[in-house]
Design an enzyme around this catalytic site. Structure first.
Site, mmCIF file in Angstrom:
data_model
loop_
_atom_site.group_PDB
_atom_site.id
_atom_site.type_symbol
_atom_site.label_atom_id
_atom_site.label_comp_id
_atom_site.label_asym_id
_atom_site.label_seq_id
_atom_site.Cartn_x
_atom_site.Cartn_y
_atom_site.Cartn_z
ATOM 1 N N CYS A 141 0.846 -1.128 0.046
ATOM 2 C CA CYS A 141 0.026 -0.112 -0.170
ATOM 3 C C CYS A 141 0.770 1.262 -0.112
ATOM 4 O O CYS A 141 0.508 2.201 -0.665
ATOM 5 C CB CYS A 141 -0.971 -0.291 1.316
ATOM 6 N N GLY A 196 11.879 2.495 0.214
ATOM 7 C CA GLY A 196 12.643 2.954 -0.966
ATOM 8 C C GLY A 196 12.937 1.944 -2.040
ATOM 9 O O GLY A 196 12.771 2.162 -3.136
ATOM 10 N N HIS A 223 -2.358 5.436 6.438
ATOM 11 C CA HIS A 223 -0.796 5.952 6.589
ATOM 12 C C HIS A 223 -0.837 7.600 6.108
ATOM 13 O O HIS A 223 -1.645 7.821 5.367
ATOM 14 C CB HIS A 223 0.016 5.057 5.634
ATOM 15 N N GLN A 303 -4.488 2.087 3.649
ATOM 16 C CA GLN A 303 -3.714 0.743 3.647
ATOM 17 C C GLN A 303 -4.619 -0.362 3.261
ATOM 18 O O GLN A 303 -4.075 -1.563 2.696
ATOM 19 C CB GLN A 303 -3.130 0.568 4.805
#
Length: 340
Positions: A141, A196, A223, A303
């Site tokens: 998500c 990342g 989030h 999410q």
């Protein structure tokens, strides 16, 4: 009509099943559960064929009087693709023990590691790469949310570096076993975090350009991401225009009363969304600012639902049902009633 099996009818699985059932070019031929709980009963009430994910547990369903159609092995050879929505780690086991053994295409979710699949999916970035492949992962998500917004930014300027702080919900609303209750927890405590590299698994050109850190906080709704993106040059108006043109991303305004993740969820309720799902990514318009070619913005990610339309598009890509990703996105969005 392609035949889709949902292996794992839980938080994500039930949403994917409903989304697939709304498409006019695919059908849900069955869903699986490991136990005869309320979700299993509701699956039957909705008209889904129910199968035991673990053959040894079939008797548990029968003892509860549920009209079960067999086990996963009674349906696996009759499907074109499986969307695996099992808990993290189980999907990788299913891939090796079931899907490869029965030579059936399968989609795993973001809880699995990228190394187990052929590629990683986001409808905007990697649809073409995943076209016709057998085993693909729809990323998490958080990664989905970042990929969509970075796509919008990338469409109007070159991204030199992105720094992202992820403020993650502690648990989903129905999850009583997780926390924290009264703490802010670095998760993981290392910088950079794994988010990342997960973006890079979808967009390889961002290798070395995106650095993330993450924190878990005591909330269940959404989030929150704070993005700081160095560019070769852009303006707030350019970014707003890019967001407007990008599917599944939109802006909200605090001036209109949307001041928190709670009010975003209330907005989704007022839209009439089932389970108050917000499949799109919401970016606060007031947070979008450019200082010396560095872009700042804040976005919210639901999410439980943002990856759901990605699973539908991934089915089309893997089964070569539509060779244009934007056409697939438009078709999925229209069927699901998304804003854009």
């Amino acid at each position: 009509m392609v035949k889709v099996l949902i292996n794992g009818y839980g938080s994500i699985g039930k949403r994917v099943a409903d989304a697939v059932s709304k498409q006019d070019d695919m059908e849900v031929v069955g869903v699986t559960k490991t136990k005869p709980d309320f979700e299993a009963k509701m699956a039957i009430d909705k008209g889904y064929e129910l199968f035991a994910a673990v053959p040894e547990r079939k008797k548990l369903f029968e003892e509860k009087g549920l009209d079960i159609s067999g086990t996963i092995f009674d349906v696996i050879e009759d499907v074109d693709i499986v969307v695996d929505c099992a808990p993290g780690g189980i999907g990788a086991e299913n891939l090796e023990n079931i899907y490869k053994k029965y030579n059936v295409k399968a989609i795993l979710q973001g809880g699995e590691k990228a190394k187990y699949v052929e590629d990683n999916f986001n409808a905007l970035w990697s649809y073409d790469r995943c076209y016709g492949k057998d085993y693909i992962r729809v990323v998490s998500c958080n990664t989905t949310g970042l990929c969509r917004t970075l796509y919008a930014v990338n469409s109007t300027t070159d991204i030199l570096k992105a720094r992202v702080v992820l403020i993650r919900r502690g648990a989903d609303p129905n999850d009583i076993k997780r926390g924290p209750i009264n703490a802010i927890v670095p998760n993981p405590p290392t910088v950079p975090s794994h988010h990342g590299p997960d973006v890079v698994s979808v967009v390889p050109k961002f290798e070395g350009k995106i650095i993330t850190s993450a924190f878990i906080v005591p909330t269940t709704l959404m989030h929150l991401h704070s993005l700081m993106i160095e560019t070769t040059g852009t303006t707030k108006d350019d970014i707003l225009d890019a967001i407007e043109k990008t599917p599944r991303v939109f802006t909200v305004s605090s001036e209109e009363g949307i001041t928190s993740t709670a009010t975003i969820i209330e907005f989704a309720r007022d839209l009439g969304r089932v389970r108050y799902d917000l499949n799109e990514i919401a970016i606060w318009e007031e947070s979008i600012n450019v200082v010396d070619n560095e872009l700042f913005l804040i976005q919210a990610v639901h999410q439980e639902s943002d990856v759901v339309p990605e699973n539908v598009d991934c089915i089309r890509a893997m089964l070569q049902m539509e060779d244009d990703n934007l056409k697939s996105i438009e078709k999925t969005n229209k069927a699901m009633g998304l804003m854009k």
